[in-house]
Design an enzyme around this catalytic site. Structure first.
Site, PDB file in Angstrom:
ATOM      1  N   CYS A   1       0.805  -1.227   0.000  1.00 25.86           N
ATOM      2  CA  CYS A   1       0.000   0.000   0.000  1.00 25.86           C
ATOM      3  C   CYS A   1       0.834   1.271   0.000  1.00 25.86           C
ATOM      4  CB  CYS A   1      -0.936   0.017   1.208  1.00 25.86           C
ATOM      5  SG  CYS A   1      -1.904  -1.490   1.437  1.00 25.86           S
TER       6      CYS A   1
ATOM      7  N   HIS B   1      -8.177   3.293  -3.858  1.00 20.87           N
ATOM      8  CA  HIS B   1      -6.828   2.982  -3.369  1.00 20.87           C
ATOM      9  C   HIS B   1      -6.124   2.016  -4.320  1.00 20.87           C
ATOM     10  CE1 HIS B   1      -3.540   1.591  -1.008  1.00 20.87           C
ATOM     11  NE2 HIS B   1      -4.166   0.680  -0.276  1.00 20.87           N
TER      12      HIS B   1
ATOM     13  N   CYS C   1      -1.471   2.498   6.507  1.00 24.86           N
ATOM     14  CA  CYS C   1      -1.180   1.135   6.925  1.00 24.86           C
ATOM     15  C   CYS C   1      -0.765   0.354   5.685  1.00 24.86           C
ATOM     16  CB  CYS C   1      -2.387   0.493   7.596  1.00 24.86           C
ATOM     17  SG  CYS C   1      -3.885   0.449   6.585  1.00 24.86           S
TER      18      CYS C   1
ATOM     19  N   GLY D   1      -0.429  -3.641   3.994  1.00 27.99           N
ATOM     20  CA  GLY D   1      -0.722  -5.060   4.065  1.00 27.99           C
ATOM     21  C   GLY D   1       0.495  -5.870   4.463  1.00 27.99           C
TER      22      GLY D   1
END
Length: 405
Positions: free
Chosen positions: A90, A360, A390, A392
Site C-alpha cells: 500500500c 486505493h 497502513c 498489508g
C-alpha cells in the site's frame, strides 16, 4: 547536506477496477502518461540528468511485471534512464519517494522520478484483494480464533498468545475487523467516517480541487478520462448504515466504510535544492522526514501509529506542529484507530475526503496522497503536512513535508 524537494506532481483519475474508466489501459501505458506529465511541468530538467526512475507497484507481475519502472522509461524513449520497481504494497510509491529522498540526502544523485501504478483490472484471477488464500494450518487457526471472537463479542485475540504465527496473508477486511475488536470503534463511527469521506470528496470535486491535481488519461480508443470514478454524490448515513458486513456475519466492515478496488497511477519529480536553484525551478515542498514501522499483520491497520511517531521524531516535531494530515483510508476503522491513538485533530485530517471515496490503487496511493496533501496545503495556506498509511502484511509508513510554494 542537500535537501530533497518536490518540484512537480501528476496523478491520473482513479478508476474502479474491472468495469471502471481505466479498465482497458495497460499499467505501463498509464504510468508512462503520468511520468510524462510530471516531467512536462519542469521543462528545464533534461531527462538525461535524471538519476533514476523508481516505480512503486503493489502487485508487480503480469502486465505490471518485467520491472515496470524500467519499461516505462524505455516506453517514453529514455533508454538511457535507469528504472527500478519497488513493492511495499500500500505504500509502494511512498517508498519510492523515500528512496529518492535518501539518495539526494546522501549526495548520490540530484534528480529522480518517484512514481506508482496499480491496475487491479489486470490482476490474475483470485488475486483481487492482493493476497493468496491462506494454506498454513497455524495461520488458519489464528484467523478462526479472531472470527470466533467477533461472533462471541470478545476482543481481538492475538495468535501469538497461543504460540501461533500471525497471518501475513490474512484478507485485509479481516484485519480491519480485528482492529475494530482491538480498539472498540463502533460500526456507527465507521459509517459516519465513510459518509464524511464521500461528502468531503464531493465538495472538493465541486470546488475544482481535484481538477488541479488530476492529469487526464488518454485510453487506447482515443477517449479521455479526467475524473475519479469513485465518489458518490449525495451519500448519507441512512444509506450507508443499511449495508451488510462483508467479511464476518456480525462484523462492522461494509462497502460503505472501506475502499474499493481500483486502477491508477501518479508521479513526482524530486530534485536536490541545489539542482532546483540551478534550473530555476520553484520547489513545491521539502521532504522533511520519513518513518516505517512493523506490527502484527492481523492488525495491520494500526501501522501508521508508530510510523508517524518515527517520522515526527526525525523531524524534531510534535503532532501539534502539523497543519494537515492524510491517512490512507483503506478502512474507516484504521483511520480512526490510528488518528485517535496519535491525538490528531480530526478537523485537519483528510479534509478533501480519502480512499473510501476516491479509491486505493495500491502502488499509486503514496504518490497520489502526496499530490493531494500538497494541493490541500496550498489551498488552505498551511505549511506542514503528514501523509501516512497502513500496509498489508503488518507495516506502516509516514512522511513529513514542508510546503514551500
Amino acid at each position: 547536506m542537500p535537501e530533497a524537494v518536490i518540484v512537480s506532481t501528476a496523478r491520473s483519475p482513479i478508476g474502479r477496477a474491472y468495469k471502471g474508466s481505466l479498465a482497458t489501459i495497460r499499467p505501463d501505458d498509464l504510468a508512462a502518461q503520468m511520468v510524462r506529465a510530471a516531467l512536462d511541468k519542469v521543462p528545464s530538467l533534461d531527462p538525461r540528468e535524471i538519476d533514476d526512475l523508481i516505480m512503486g507497484c503493489g502487485q508487480p507481475g503480469g502486465e505490471s511485471g518485467f520491472n515496470i519502472g524500467r519499461v516505462v522509461g524505455v516506453e517514453l524513449g529514455y533508454d538511457f534512464l535507469p528504472g527500478t520497481t519497488v513493492n511495499r504494497y500500500c505504500s509502494s510509491s511512498l517508498q519510492s519517494t523515500r528512496m529518492a529522498f535518501h539518495a539526494i540526502k546522501a549526495g548520490e544523485g540530484h534528480a529522480f522520478i518517484s512514481a506508482g501504478v496499480e491496475t487491479v483490472s489486470q490482476f490474475g484471477k483470485g488475486s483481487a484483494d492482493g493476497w493468496p488464500d491462506t494454506k498454513n494450518a497455524l495461520f488458519a487457526e489464528a484467523q478462526e480464533r479472531s472470527a470466533a471472537g467477533a461472533a462471541g463479542g470478545e476482543e481481538w485475540h492475538d495468535p501469538r498468545e497461543d504460540g501461533l504465527l500471525p497471518d501475513v496473508y490474512i484478507a485485509m477486511g479481516q484485519t480491519a475487523e480485528n482492529v475494530a475488536l482491538h480498539t472498540g470503534i463502533s460500526r456507527e463511527d465507521q459509517d459516519h467516517w465513510g459518509v464524511r469521506s464521500q461528502n468531503r470528496a464531493e465538495e472538493a470535486i465541486n470546488s475544482g480541487f481535484f481538477a488541479r491535481e488530476i492529469v487526464p488519461v488518454t485510453l487506447p480508443d482515443g477517449s479521455v478520462v479526467s475524473t475519479d470514478d469513485g465518489p458518490r454524490a449525495g451519500t448519507t448515513y441512512e444509506k450507508i448504515s443499511q449495508l451488510k458486513p462483508v467479511f464476518r456475519p456480525n462484523g462492522t466492515i461494509t462497502a460503505g466504510n472501506a475502499c474499493p478496488l481500483n486502477d491508477g497511477a501518479a508521479a513526482l519529480v524530486i530534485v536536490s535544492d541545489t539542482k532546483a536553484k540551478e534550473l530555476g525551478l520553484t520547489p513545491l515542498a521539502r521532504i522533511v522526514s520519513t518513518g516505517v514501522s512493523g506490527l502484527s499483520p492481523e492488525i495491520m491497520g494500526l501501522g501508521p501509529i508508530e510510523a508517524v511517531k518515527k517520522a515526527l521524531a526525525q523531524a524534531n516535531k510534535k503532532i501539534s506542529d502539523i497543519d494537515l494530515f492524510e491517512i490512507n483510508e483503506a478502512f474507516a476503522v484504521q483511520v480512526l484507530g490510528s488518528a485517535r491513538a496519535l491525538g490528531m485533530d480530526e478537523d485537519k485530517l483528510n479534509v478533501s475526503g480519502g480512499a473510501i471515496a476516491l479509491g486505493h490503487p495500491f502502488g499509486m496511493t503514496g504518490a497520489r496522497i502526496t499530490a493531494t496533501l500538497l494541493n490541500n496545503l496550498q489551498t488552505h495556506d498551511k505549511t506542514f503536512g503528514i501523509e501516512t498509511m497502513c500496509v498489508g502484511g503488518g507495516q506502516g509508513m509516514a512522511m513529513v513535508i514542508e510546503r514551500l510554494a
